[in-house]
Design a protein around this motif. Structure first.
Motif, short mmCIF file in Angstrom:
data_model
loop_
_atom_site.label_atom_id
_atom_site.label_comp_id
_atom_site.label_asym_id
_atom_site.label_seq_id
_atom_site.Cartn_x
_atom_site.Cartn_y
_atom_site.Cartn_z
N ASP A 178 0.83 -1.21 0.00
CA ASP A 178 0.00 0.00 0.00
C ASP A 178 0.87 1.26 0.00
OD1 ASP A 178 -2.33 -1.48 -0.01
OD2 ASP A 178 -2.54 -1.47 2.18
N GLU A 179 1.98 1.23 0.75
CA GLU A 179 2.89 2.37 0.75
C GLU A 179 3.53 2.56 -0.62
OE1 GLU A 179 5.77 1.98 3.81
OE2 GLU A 179 4.38 2.44 5.44
N ILE A 180 3.81 1.45 -1.28
CA ILE A 180 4.40 1.54 -2.62
C ILE A 180 3.42 2.18 -3.60
CG2 ILE A 180 5.18 0.16 -4.58
CD1 ILE A 180 6.43 -1.76 -2.55
N LEU A 181 2.16 1.75 -3.57
CA LEU A 181 1.15 2.32 -4.47
C LEU A 181 0.93 3.81 -4.17
CD1 LEU A 181 -1.52 -0.53 -4.71
CD2 LEU A 181 -0.02 0.32 -6.53
N ALA A 182 0.94 4.15 -2.89
CA ALA A 182 0.77 5.55 -2.53
C ALA A 182 1.94 6.40 -3.03
CB ALA A 182 0.63 5.69 -1.01
N ALA A 183 3.15 5.84 -2.95
CA ALA A 183 4.33 6.57 -3.43
C ALA A 183 4.31 6.72 -4.94
CB ALA A 183 5.60 5.85 -2.98
N LEU A 184 3.81 5.71 -5.65
CA LEU A 184 3.71 5.82 -7.11
C LEU A 184 2.76 6.93 -7.51
CD1 LEU A 184 3.59 2.09 -8.28
CD2 LEU A 184 5.36 3.76 -8.81
N ASP A 185 1.69 7.13 -6.71
CA ASP A 185 0.71 8.19 -6.97
C ASP A 185 0.11 8.07 -8.37
OD1 ASP A 185 -0.85 10.39 -6.40
OD2 ASP A 185 0.66 11.85 -7.04
N VAL A 186 -0.34 6.86 -8.70
CA VAL A 186 -0.96 6.62 -9.99
C VAL A 186 -2.32 5.96 -9.75
CG1 VAL A 186 0.18 4.37 -10.23
CG2 VAL A 186 -0.66 5.56 -12.26
N GLU A 187 -3.30 6.38 -10.52
CA GLU A 187 -4.65 5.85 -10.36
C GLU A 187 -5.05 5.04 -11.58
OE1 GLU A 187 -7.31 9.04 -9.63
OE2 GLU A 187 -6.41 9.59 -7.69
N LEU A 188 -5.94 4.09 -11.36
CA LEU A 188 -6.46 3.28 -12.46
C LEU A 188 -7.15 4.18 -13.48
CD1 LEU A 188 -6.95 0.33 -13.44
CD2 LEU A 188 -9.17 0.46 -12.30
N GLY A 189 -6.74 4.04 -14.72
CA GLY A 189 -7.35 4.83 -15.79
C GLY A 189 -6.68 6.17 -16.05
N SER A 190 -5.68 6.52 -15.27
CA SER A 190 -4.99 7.80 -15.50
C SER A 190 -4.08 7.67 -16.72
CB SER A 190 -4.18 8.19 -14.26
OG SER A 190 -3.20 7.21 -13.97
N PRO A 191 -3.78 8.79 -17.40
CA PRO A 191 -2.91 8.73 -18.59
C PRO A 191 -1.54 8.18 -18.25
CG PRO A 191 -4.04 10.85 -18.46
CD PRO A 191 -4.29 10.16 -17.16
N ILE A 192 -1.12 7.13 -18.93
CA ILE A 192 0.15 6.49 -18.58
C ILE A 192 1.34 7.38 -18.94
CG2 ILE A 192 0.46 5.26 -20.78
CD1 ILE A 192 1.39 2.83 -19.07
N LEU A 193 1.15 8.24 -19.96
CA LEU A 193 2.24 9.14 -20.33
C LEU A 193 2.28 10.40 -19.45
CD1 LEU A 193 2.19 8.98 -24.25
CD2 LEU A 193 3.55 7.67 -22.62
N GLY A 194 1.30 10.52 -18.56
CA GLY A 194 1.27 11.67 -17.67
C GLY A 194 2.05 11.45 -16.38
N MET A 195 2.56 10.24 -16.18
CA MET A 195 3.32 9.94 -14.96
C MET A 195 4.66 10.65 -14.98
SD MET A 195 2.98 5.93 -13.99
CE MET A 195 4.11 6.20 -12.61
N ASP A 196 5.03 11.25 -13.84
CA ASP A 196 6.36 11.81 -13.66
C ASP A 196 7.23 10.67 -13.09
OD1 ASP A 196 8.70 13.08 -12.84
OD2 ASP A 196 7.66 14.92 -12.28
N MET A 197 7.96 10.01 -13.95
CA MET A 197 8.68 8.80 -13.56
C MET A 197 9.78 9.09 -12.53
SD MET A 197 7.03 6.66 -15.45
CE MET A 197 7.86 5.16 -15.91
N GLU A 198 10.51 10.18 -12.71
CA GLU A 198 11.60 10.52 -11.80
C GLU A 198 11.07 10.84 -10.41
OE1 GLU A 198 15.16 10.51 -11.25
OE2 GLU A 198 14.64 9.41 -13.02
N ALA A 199 9.98 11.60 -10.35
CA ALA A 199 9.39 11.95 -9.06
C ALA A 199 8.87 10.70 -8.36
CB ALA A 199 8.27 12.98 -9.24
N ALA A 200 8.25 9.80 -9.12
CA ALA A 200 7.73 8.56 -8.53
C ALA A 200 8.88 7.70 -7.99
CB ALA A 200 6.92 7.79 -9.58
#
Length: 282
Positions: free
Chosen positions: A89-111
């Protein structure tokens, strides 16, 4: 092969200078162009300083990301590799990504930085597997010991990093280290101590003294004072003495190994004189 005419050849004898008014018009046009460039540059600089350009670029990027999401590039799954102890759960919270969100919108370095701020995670890698999967590989810290400091307990790894301060019941079998600076230096001592099974079994805690050296607190209450250097030599001497003379079974308060080539024993009030067969006094 095509022959390219030479540019800027010699003047012909009939070449004449342009009229003065024509040259003046050219100068006026050039000056106006330069002025426009300067004004445009100043305007761009002003817009940049006010954040207008950054806002427009962000809006443009956001629009493009939404277009890719409409085309099906949305997060549907997160695949996690390497987790043993870290909280999912801590890992998912740190990723800060939601189901259905734009995959190219993720800030990979921040995550990745957020993941590596979690106590259990030593390093993390994140990758997109288009069209809809985020792949995460983590390397966890290896717990080394329980650290007692200022009345609190913490789980630490081999380089001295704190992993967690709660839910420690599952790690009670790990060695106990005590004192300021103990986590940074514990790996060397504990690795060495593990090569002397009888000493390791008899040791209750390793206590860091003045951030310079170690004492071993044995389970029967004996304090073993180790030198700053040549730990292996000191432990070998102690191990030999215990094997030959059963030192830990006697009424002993402390054993001092800080003086080279000597083993100094402080006995308790009920200690019996040592038989001569045990060797010379120390």
């Amino acid at each position: 092969m095509r022959l390219i005419p030479k540019i800027g050849g010699a003047k012909s004898a009939t070449t004449r200078r342009p009229p003065v008014n024509r040259r003046r018009r050219r100068m006026i046009v050039a000056g106006g162009t330069l002025t426009a460039i300067v004004l445009a540059g100043g305007g761009i600089w002003h817009l940049s300083q006010t954040g207008w350009i950054d806002d427009r670029m962000a809006a443009l990027r956001g629009g493009i990301v939404e277009m890719t999401a409409d085309a099906g590039l949305r997060v549907q799954d997160v695949i996690l590799s390497g987790r043993l102890n870290a909280d999912s759960d801590e890992i998912l919270a740190a990723l800060d990504v939601e189901l259905g969100s734009p995959i190219l919108g993720m800030d990979m370095e921040a995550a990745r930085a957020r993941l590596e701020s979690l106590g259990w995670i030593k390093s993390a890698e994140i990758a997109r597997r288009l069209p809809d999967v985020v792949f995460v590989r983590i390397t966890e810290r290896q717990p080394l010991a329980l650290w007692q400091h200022d009345g609190r307990m913490a789980l630490v790894d081999r380089v001295g990093e704190t992993i967690q301060r709660s839910d420690l019941d599952g790690f009670r079998d790990l060695p106990l280290i005590v004192g300021d600076g103990a986590p940074r230096h514990a790996a060397q001592l504990l690795d060495l101590l593990s090569t002397y099974p009888a000493l390791a079994e008899a040791t209750e805690a390793a206590v860091r003294v003045s951030e310079r050296r170690w004492n071993l607190r044995l389970r029967n209450g004996i304090d073993v004072r180790l030198p700053e250097t040549d730990l292996s030599v000191a432990l070998t001497r102690l191990d030999d003495y215990q094997r030959e003379h059963e030192l830990f079974d006697r009424d002993v308060v402390a054993v001092d190994l800080r003086v080279p080539d000597r083993l100094i024993v402080r006995v308790g009030p009920t200690a019996k004189p040592r038989p001569a067969a045990l060797g010379k006094d120390t």
